[in-house]
Design an enzyme around this catalytic site. Structure first.
Site, mmCIF file in Angstrom:
data_model
loop_
_atom_site.group_PDB
_atom_site.id
_atom_site.type_symbol
_atom_site.label_atom_id
_atom_site.label_comp_id
_atom_site.label_asym_id
_atom_site.label_seq_id
_atom_site.Cartn_x
_atom_site.Cartn_y
_atom_site.Cartn_z
ATOM 1 N N ASN A 20 -3.709 4.271 21.867
ATOM 2 C CA ASN A 20 -2.767 3.412 21.405
ATOM 3 C C ASN A 20 -1.570 3.033 22.403
ATOM 4 O O ASN A 20 -1.423 3.810 23.454
ATOM 5 C CB ASN A 20 -2.004 3.992 19.955
ATOM 6 C CG ASN A 20 -1.154 3.072 19.271
ATOM 7 O OD1 ASN A 20 -1.759 2.139 18.992
ATOM 8 N ND2 ASN A 20 0.148 3.560 18.968
ATOM 9 N N GLY A 67 -2.079 2.610 13.666
ATOM 10 C CA GLY A 67 -1.209 1.994 12.193
ATOM 11 C C GLY A 67 -1.911 2.510 11.231
ATOM 12 O O GLY A 67 -2.774 3.170 11.137
ATOM 13 N N LYS A 112 0.661 -1.213 0.187
ATOM 14 C CA LYS A 112 -0.121 -0.032 -0.070
ATOM 15 C C LYS A 112 0.864 1.251 0.081
ATOM 16 O O LYS A 112 0.396 2.350 -0.647
ATOM 17 C CB LYS A 112 -0.991 -0.071 1.079
ATOM 18 C CG LYS A 112 -2.212 -0.900 1.076
ATOM 19 C CD LYS A 112 -2.993 -0.773 2.388
ATOM 20 C CE LYS A 112 -4.048 -1.983 2.224
ATOM 21 N NZ LYS A 112 -5.105 -1.958 3.136
#
Ligand code: ATR
Length: 278
Positions: A154, A132, A69
């Site tokens: 997180n 992420g 990606k």
């Protein structure tokens, strides 16, 4: 001539994309082929060369999955705002010699939550776990859904704070925190697990106090049945639990509509791919 599309990733054997896009093409009577390509991991520039060879062969668009990606985003000539925030592309369109990068993961997730699961986020308290790539891709559509409060938690606090800073620069309001702070924050109407913990059967350290008996829990991973996260949510008594199968199909529908100018129905494909949670 039949228009060519493909999904590229490595490994790619598990992909459902050809089945999904094949169903969409049949339903909307579009003349296209959609295949799966195992992209090369080495050398460094081999991925871009594979994409360019596909374009030279008449390719019109591609879906991109792990681990490509970021490379797909980097090689694009034009990038959407949500792809830019993610720094990642999950769909490419080849138009007049240019590569255009999009990221439909977030919009697919929001459509699944708001339309398929009938949980509009406006004025709700929403908690997202993780900071992420999956969260980066989802944040702009989440902000556009206008939750009353959007909290992103997180383990690595610096990472989530940096992400929130970047989003704040483009006008979005959200709060970054560590897991230790969640206990004091009360209940959320929706808790989304966008960490990669479920892929290894782990549980993010989320306290059960965040779940609400009138709320829902959403697991981004799909086909993994009752993950530790969904189990904790269910045991805490949430009203609804769901995994990411709907997101998978909805992001595909976004790409299909972008490429073909016609929006396919998603319900039948979601039903076909759904693996019961328990
Ligand atoms: P992805 O592209 O799938 O989001 P990533 O960019 O590697 O993958 O990010 C993984 C995310 O899952 C991160 O937010 C990570 O937390 P840290 O940034 O603190 O490492 C989170 N994650 C992975 N395993 C986890 C676990 N067991 N508990 C909590 N968070 C976890």
């Amino acid at each position: 001539m039949t228009d060519r599309y493909a999904v590229i990733g490595n490994p790619i054997g598990h992909t459902k994309s050809p089945l999904i896009h094949g169903s969409f093409a049949q339903e909307t009577r579009q003349d296209l082929s959609y295949t799966a390509i195992e992209g090369p991991l080495e050398p460094q520039d081999a991925f871009a060369a594979t994409v360019r060879a596909f374009i030279a062969d008449g390719g019109k668009g591609m879906n991109v999955t792990a681990p490509f990606k970021l490379k797909a985003f980097a090689m694009a000539d034009v990038r959407s705002e949500r792809a830019a925030l993610a720094g990642a592309a999950n769909a490419l369109s080849f138009q007049d010699g240019r590569i255009v990068a999009e990221n439909f993961d977030g919009v697919g997730l929001v459509r699944d939550i708001e339309i398929n699961l009938n949980l509009p986020m406006a004025d709700k308290r929403v908690l997202v776990l993780g900071a992420g790539g999956a969260v980066r891709g989802a944040l702009l559509p989440f902000i556009a859904a206008r939750a009353a409060e959007l909290v992103v938690a997180n383990r690595n606090l610096a990472k989530v704070e940096l992400l929130v800073e970047q989003v704040a620069a483009s006008g979005g309001a959200l709060l970054a925190c560590g897991y230790g702070e969640l206990e004091a924050m009360g209940r959320f109407d929706l808790v989304v697990n966008a960490t990669s913990a479920s892929l290894t059967g782990e549980l993010p350290p989320v306290p059960s106090s965040v779940f609400s008996p009138t709320g829902a829990a959403y697991e981004l991973a799909y086909g993994k049945r009752l993950t530790p996260f969904l189990r904790v949510a269910r045991d805490a008594g949430v009203l609804g639990i769901a995994d990411g199968v709907g997101m998978l199909v909805e992001q595909a529908a976004e790409a299909f509509a972008w490429w073909r100018g016609v929006r396919p129905e998603t319900r039948a494909v979601i039903d076909r791919l759904t693996i019961p949670l328990d």
